[in-house]
Motif scaffolding. Structure first.
Motif, short mmCIF file in Angstrom:
data_model
loop_
_atom_site.label_atom_id
_atom_site.label_comp_id
_atom_site.label_asym_id
_atom_site.label_seq_id
_atom_site.Cartn_x
_atom_site.Cartn_y
_atom_site.Cartn_z
N TYR A 153 19.00 35.38 39.81
CA TYR A 153 18.30 34.22 39.46
C TYR A 153 18.48 34.05 38.07
CZ TYR A 153 17.44 33.10 44.41
OH TYR A 153 17.69 32.98 45.62
N GLY A 154 18.84 35.37 37.35
CA GLY A 154 19.03 35.31 35.80
C GLY A 154 17.57 35.54 35.03
N GLY A 155 17.54 35.31 33.98
CA GLY A 155 16.08 35.54 33.10
C GLY A 155 14.82 35.01 33.59
N GLY A 415 23.86 45.16 43.20
CA GLY A 415 24.52 43.99 42.61
C GLY A 415 24.06 44.11 40.98
N GLY A 416 25.01 43.09 40.36
CA GLY A 416 24.65 43.14 38.94
C GLY A 416 24.84 41.51 38.32
N ARG A 417 24.50 41.52 37.22
CA ARG A 417 24.72 39.96 36.67
C ARG A 417 24.78 40.35 35.10
NH1 ARG A 417 22.51 34.30 36.30
NH2 ARG A 417 21.97 34.46 38.64
N TYR A 418 25.72 39.48 34.75
CA TYR A 418 26.02 39.29 33.07
C TYR A 418 25.53 38.13 32.74
CZ TYR A 418 28.31 38.77 28.63
OH TYR A 418 28.41 38.82 27.35
N SER A 419 24.54 38.09 31.70
CA SER A 419 24.00 36.74 31.14
C SER A 419 24.02 36.83 29.88
CB SER A 419 22.68 36.75 31.43
OG SER A 419 22.17 36.83 32.94
N ASP A 420 24.54 35.49 29.27
CA ASP A 420 24.71 35.23 27.99
C ASP A 420 23.79 33.89 27.63
OD1 ASP A 420 26.79 35.88 25.31
OD2 ASP A 420 26.59 33.62 25.79
N TYR A 421 23.22 34.19 26.55
CA TYR A 421 22.12 33.26 26.03
C TYR A 421 22.44 33.03 24.49
CZ TYR A 421 19.23 33.93 29.98
OH TYR A 421 18.80 34.06 31.19
N PHE A 440 22.83 42.74 30.66
CA PHE A 440 23.14 43.28 32.15
C PHE A 440 22.02 43.38 33.04
CE2 PHE A 440 24.87 46.13 35.45
CZ PHE A 440 25.88 44.95 35.75
N THR A 441 21.93 42.93 34.02
CA THR A 441 20.83 43.44 34.94
C THR A 441 21.41 43.89 36.26
OG1 THR A 441 20.72 41.00 35.58
CG2 THR A 441 19.14 41.82 34.09
N TRP A 442 21.07 44.70 36.76
CA TRP A 442 21.27 45.27 38.18
C TRP A 442 20.17 45.42 39.30
CZ3 TRP A 442 18.71 49.58 38.68
CH2 TRP A 442 18.19 50.40 37.56
N GLN A 443 20.57 45.82 40.58
CA GLN A 443 19.69 46.18 41.51
C GLN A 443 20.30 47.06 42.53
OE1 GLN A 443 19.06 45.34 44.86
NE2 GLN A 443 21.16 44.40 45.00
N LEU A 444 19.48 47.88 43.21
CA LEU A 444 20.09 48.88 44.20
C LEU A 444 18.91 48.75 45.22
CD1 LEU A 444 20.98 52.12 42.16
CD2 LEU A 444 22.75 50.39 42.92
#
Length: 691
Positions: A153-155, A415-421, A440-444
């Protein structure tokens, strides 16, 4: 505190021992299993963007169902989260409220409606009013994911994610059908009247729902019998949703929502608080506060080589934050017109690949802030510098992927997410008024099935919150004689959180116990600069103040007895410590230990009696900012135990009547960090008619 925890653990152990002795008639196994799948472990869609029972998710999830909603106060959406595991509610004024999840509040939690962002670029990282601008009557379910949700879901998803799932009409026959609900509610402590009507119409191809709500709230009476001024307000809301079932594999939904509070007073600014001899203002109205929302959603289950299911969303939201303010003893009046216009596009896919399941997608959001301010004195009106930079813009692009894979009795996820603001303050007086950042955010995650009903789980995740326009560019008056100035040098907040827990759902009982620890870096907070304005106000600025460590224990327990009895309990303990310039002190606005113990007794087939104790411990671990906050007693907030009792009568197949009393012993208390005392003894009456 240890006695409370020990008692709860003992109660869970005894209940589990009893539950293991329950024998189930083999002829009714299937019926009871089907019933338990929704009662003991309800289905949620937020933790993994897949429909999964709470018992089979490696995340800590709280679910508030439509049935739960009818047993709660319905004045504000945040009221529906009060008394839920891991969620504490703060109120600055009766027309507002926020959930505090794992010690975090405001923009540090992500708020969604049907998966689309409510958080705006001027969402405060402190108590705010915006989540209360959603009509509680149109809700089917609320999912609360406790812990970071930045991968999906991002920031802003540092403390947790709150997803409000609105009512969708459904008909299974080709003939045109209608149905709906009428509701009327009265609460004596706030002299409050609530009314609502919604009508569903359609068939298995096309269906619609239309809802209208009105709220009239008067002055609040506290447990001491004191009447608090400046607490009356009104609100009105409307929503309309259309569903087009094109065929078995394709569906289109269109939804519009609206809520308006014409003039809601800010109580803590109008009444002298702790450490004050006079209030900050003699007039302070949020006037008007409004939320507009439009959402187009296309769903496809026609499998392709790239996905099995696809979910396309296009949404628009406008939040209006108008204000009228007159300082105490001042002869000038300030008016403000602030608005956020948020466009969002996102697409979500899921794909089965062998034994594994992929969830992936793309998001794009753009939020434009409109802001203006005027000062009127001696009938002369002049323009002033607005609260936020007018026409400032915050943009967000992101790609994410999350993978789940079963291995025997284990399930692993990553999982991972790349976000650009990109944030543009549009400020002609600042040479460097843009901020570009990526993250870059991630979860295990890990889930282990001990038995058919018992689960062990753990997850490690990283959350992220970029500084928004409120953090970067806000200018103007703040409560407690403060004045905020711009800071364009902020860094984003981040958090690493580890959860370890146990879940059970089956054999007539459900339980969850979660231990978490979170480390926050570069926490953004309003900080005194040591300077003052010519008018004598303390100048404050949003700054990265240092690090915060929060750890806690979240427990819940439900025991369902033959005949319909229901024993329930939960307890949440949170401890926070922050480090600033090598100095350690308690973290800001950490809730006290809190929880609920209750029982619902089926007196007859049509009459249920629910009684519960709501409790909170003292909170005297205060930060320096807490001590300066006029909403918080510098000696600490006192604990409380409050007793509620309600009777629910199924007066007919279509009519439900609920009557009772809350705060039966007229206890005077305040929820920690709230801007006013809680309601005293409240006589409640509600009538729901289904047609």
């Amino acid at each position: 505190m240890l006695r409370i925890l020990s008692g709860l653990i003992l109660m869970l152990f005894l209940a589990s021992t009893e539950a293991q002795q329950v024998t189930v008639n083999e002829e009714t196994d299937q019926d009871q299993t089907a019933d338990q799948s929704t009662t003991l472990a309800p289905i949620q869609v937020t933790a993994s963007r897949l429909a999964t029972s709470t018992n089979d998710s490696e995340r800590a999830v709280t679910v508030v169902s439509r049935a739960d909603i009818q047993n709660k106060p319905n004045a504000l959406l945040p009221d529906l989260l009060r008394n839920e595991t891991g969620v504490y509610i703060q109120q600055t004024t009766p027309g507002q409220g926020i959930p505090i999840i794992r010690g975090l509040k405001g923009s540090q939690n992500l708020h969604l409606v049907d998966g689309m962002r409510v958080n705006t670029a001027f969402f405060r990282n402190s108590p705010n009013q915006y989540f209360a601008l959603i009509d509680p009557f149109m809700i089917d379910q609320i999912d609360v994911v406790r812990g970071p949700g930045s991968v999906l879901y991002g920031g802003d998803a540092l403390g947790g994610v709150v997803n409000v799932i609105t009512h969708t009409p459904h008909f299974s026959d080709s003939a045109w059908q209608t149905g709906g609900q009428l509701a009327a509610i009265y609460n004596s402590a706030d002299d409050q009247w609530l009314s609502h009507v919604n009508v569903d119409a359609g068939n298995d191809t096309v269906a619609t729902t239309l809802g209208l709500s009105y709220q009239d709230t008067g002055a609040r009476t506290t447990g001491s019998g004191e009447t608090i001024p400046f607490t009356a307000y009104t609100a009105r809301a409307a929503n309309n949703k259309w569903v087009y079932q094109l065929n078995d594999q394709h569906r289109v939904l269109f939804d519009v929502q609206y809520l308006r509070q014409p003039a809601t007073p800010r109580v803590d600014d109008l009444i002298a608080g702790f450490g004050q001899t006079q209030p900050d203002s003699q007039v302070f109205l949020f006037s008007p506060n409004e939320r507009y929302f439009g959402h187009l959603n296309y769903q496809s289950s026609a499998a392709t080589a790239w996905y099995d299911k696809a979910d396309w969303h296009l949404a628009w939201q406008k939040i209006v934050d108008g204000r009228i303010k007159q300082g105490f003893g001042s002869d000038s009046v300030t008016t403000e017109q602030n608005a956020s216009e948020l466009w969002g596009f996102q697409v979500d896919f899921d794909k089965q690949v062998g034994a594994g399941q992929w969830v992936y997608g793309f998001e794009a959001y753009e939020d434009t802030i409109h802001s203006a301010k005027q000062k009127t004195q001696n009938n002369v009106t002049t323009d002033k510098e607005p609260r936020f930079p007018d026409q400032s813009v915050m943009q967000h692009l992101a790609l994410y992927a999350d993978y789940h894979h079963p291995i025997g009795d284990h399930q692993i996820s990553a999982g991972g997410r790349y976000s650009d603001y990109r944030t543009d303050l549009n400020n002609p007086t600042i040479s460097n008024d843009t901020l570009n950042l990526s993250d870059f955010t991630w979860q295990l995650g890990w889930l282990y099935a001990l038995t058919d009903h018992d689960r062990l789980f753990a997850n490690l995740s990283r959350g992220f919150r970029p500084p928004n326009i409120f953090d970067l560019g806000q200018v103007g008056d703040r409560p407690n004689n403060r004045f905020n100035v711009v800071n364009t040098n902020l860094k984003p907040e981040s958090v690493h959180t580890l959860d370890v827990g146990y879940k059970h759902a089956g054999n007539g009982w459900q339980a969850e116990m979660v231990l978490f620890i979170s480390d926050y870096n570069d926490v953004i907070a309003s900080t005194l600069t040591g300077e003052t304005t010519p008018a004598g106000q303390d100048i404050v600025q949003s700054q990265n103040i240092g690090e915060v460590r929060i750890w806690g224990l979240e427990t819940q327990f439900n025991r369902y007895f033959d005949g319909g009895g229901h024993l329930y309990a939960h307890l949440t303990y949170i401890y926070g410590e922050q480090t600033e310039a090598q100095d350690k002190e308690p973290a800001d606005r950490i809730p006290p230990t809190f929880g609920v113990l209750g029982y619902q007794w089926p007196v007859t087939d049509i009459l249920y009696w629910r009684q519960q104790l709501r409790y909170a411990d003292n909170q005297d671990r205060l930060s320096a900012r807490d001590v300066r906050d006029a909403r918080i007693n510098p000696l600490g907030t006192g604990g409380f135990v409050v007793y509620d009792s309600h009777l629910t009568w199924q007066a007919g197949p279509q009519t439900t009547v609920r009557a009772g009393v809350e705060n039966l012993f007229d206890k005077k208390y305040r929820e920690h960090a709230s801007g006013l005392d809680a309601a005293g003894r409240n006589y409640h009456l509600s009538v729901f008619y289904e047609f």
